[in-house]
Design an enzyme around this catalytic site. Structure first.
Site, PDB file in Angstrom:
ATOM      1  N   ASP A  42       0.981  -1.109  -0.093  1.00 45.08           N
ATOM      2  CA  ASP A  42      -0.131   0.075  -0.079  1.00 45.08           C
ATOM      3  C   ASP A  42       0.916   1.309  -0.129  1.00 45.08           C
ATOM      4  O   ASP A  42       2.120   1.012   0.274  1.00 45.08           O
ATOM      5  CB  ASP A  42      -0.771  -0.105   1.127  1.00 45.08           C
ATOM      6  CG  ASP A  42      -1.820   1.107   1.482  1.00 45.08           C
ATOM      7  OD1 ASP A  42      -2.162   1.711   0.515  1.00 45.08           O
ATOM      8  OD2 ASP A  42      -1.535   1.950   2.430  1.00 45.08           O
ATOM      9  N   ASP A  44      -0.089   4.976   1.072  1.00 46.95           N
ATOM     10  CA  ASP A  44      -0.445   6.186   2.091  1.00 46.95           C
ATOM     11  C   ASP A  44      -0.541   5.336   3.414  1.00 46.95           C
ATOM     12  O   ASP A  44      -1.352   4.512   3.730  1.00 46.95           O
ATOM     13  CB  ASP A  44      -1.880   6.866   1.818  1.00 46.95           C
ATOM     14  CG  ASP A  44      -1.829   7.591   0.329  1.00 46.95           C
ATOM     15  OD1 ASP A  44      -0.907   8.218   0.191  1.00 46.95           O
ATOM     16  OD2 ASP A  44      -2.805   7.518  -0.346  1.00 46.95           O
ATOM     17  N   ASP A 211      -1.542  -0.622   6.142  1.00 47.31           N
ATOM     18  CA  ASP A 211      -1.413  -0.092   7.427  1.00 47.31           C
ATOM     19  C   ASP A 211      -3.076   0.376   7.794  1.00 47.31           C
ATOM     20  O   ASP A 211      -3.360   0.931   8.897  1.00 47.31           O
ATOM     21  CB  ASP A 211      -0.931   1.593   7.425  1.00 47.31           C
ATOM     22  CG  ASP A 211      -1.945   2.479   6.468  1.00 47.31           C
ATOM     23  OD1 ASP A 211      -2.227   3.604   7.019  1.00 47.31           O
ATOM     24  OD2 ASP A 211      -2.031   1.985   5.420  1.00 47.31           O
TER      25      ASP A 211
END
Length: 260
Positions: A42, A44, A211
């Site tokens: 991922d 961001d 995250d």
């Protein structure tokens, strides 16, 4: 036994439990990486520490249109497409909310407004830096096994952020939510399946890094060999509780100053 002693003991227990979780995550990841044939990250909050800047653009946008979006909710939605989040907020807080005398508020309008606010924030010199503990893994495996980025962000933002930090060359493919091949956004597995396909690696031979809860579910449902929750890694920069405290202090300060 004093209350201070009890409190200290509880804090020490929490710190020990936290350290144990972090050690377990690092141990599991290190045991998986040697067998991985592909890595998918991922962007961001995983490769780049964009979340504080992103929340600022969300806050400015929501303030402009009269939507309530506290930071706790922002982190709950992490990994979901921008349009879908605005659509949810509008549906929850009033479908008939007026943009002006003739138009009702739409997710498309909010999305465009957020883009402008994000550009303003970057123009102010606030640029997201790399999350070193994750980027180091990408550097380590560069040119050894294929790697991709799978992000719910807009492609121009993702590519721009990776370029500014000098790490775009590490990745063999970049897949974003606006990619035509991604039919369903996170938490559906589509984006991680597409990313694995783009680097020609079977999902069961890939390790994914995320995250957010939506992203973790996406990796798991894509049948990756391992889903790494970067929030549990040693030296991961985001401490939600500390940021919540700081933001609340700033909001309280602004509120007090307005009263003067």
């Amino acid at each position: 036994i004093t209350m201070d002693a009890v409190s200290t003991h509880r804090n020490e227990n929490r710190e020990t439990e936290c350290a144990s979780v972090i050690c377990d995550e690092m141990f599991r990841l290190n045991s998986m990486l040697p067998n991985a044939e592909g890595l998918v990250f991922d962007c961001d909050g995983t490769l780049l520490d964009t979340m504080p800047i992103y929340y600022e653009s969300w806050k400015r946008t929501c303030d402009d249109v009269g939507l309530d979006f506290p930071i706790e909710r922002f982190y709950e939605f992490a990994g979901a497409p921008v349009y879908d989040i605005f659509e949810t907020l509008i549906n929850e807080q009033g479908k008939d909310r007026l943009l002006d005398e003739t138009c009702t508020l739409t997710a498309s309008h909010c999305e465009s407004l957020k883009r402008r606010h994000h550009q303003d924030i970057e123009a102010e010199g606030r640029i997201a830096g790399p999350i070193d503990i994750i980027v180091e893994i990408a550097h380590k495996y560069h040119k050894k096994i294929p790697m991709a980025v799978a992000s719910s962000g807009w492609r121009d933002h993702v590519v721009g952020g990776l370029e500014r930090n000098g790490i775009i060359h590490l990745f063999d493919a970049i897949v974003t939510a606006d990619d035509e091949a991604v039919k369903n956004p996170k938490p559906a597995p589509d984006i991680f399946k597409v990313a694995a396909e783009r680097i020609s690696v079977c999902p069961t031979k890939c390790v994914g890094f995320e995250d957010a809860n939506f992203g973790m579910q996406s990796i798991q449902d894509a049948k990756y060999m391992y889903a790494c929750d970067v929030r549990r890694m040693l030296m991961y920069p985001r401490n939600v509780e500390r940021r919540l405290s700081t933001m609340r202090s700033e909001e309280q300060k602004d509120h007090t100053e307005k009263k003067k």
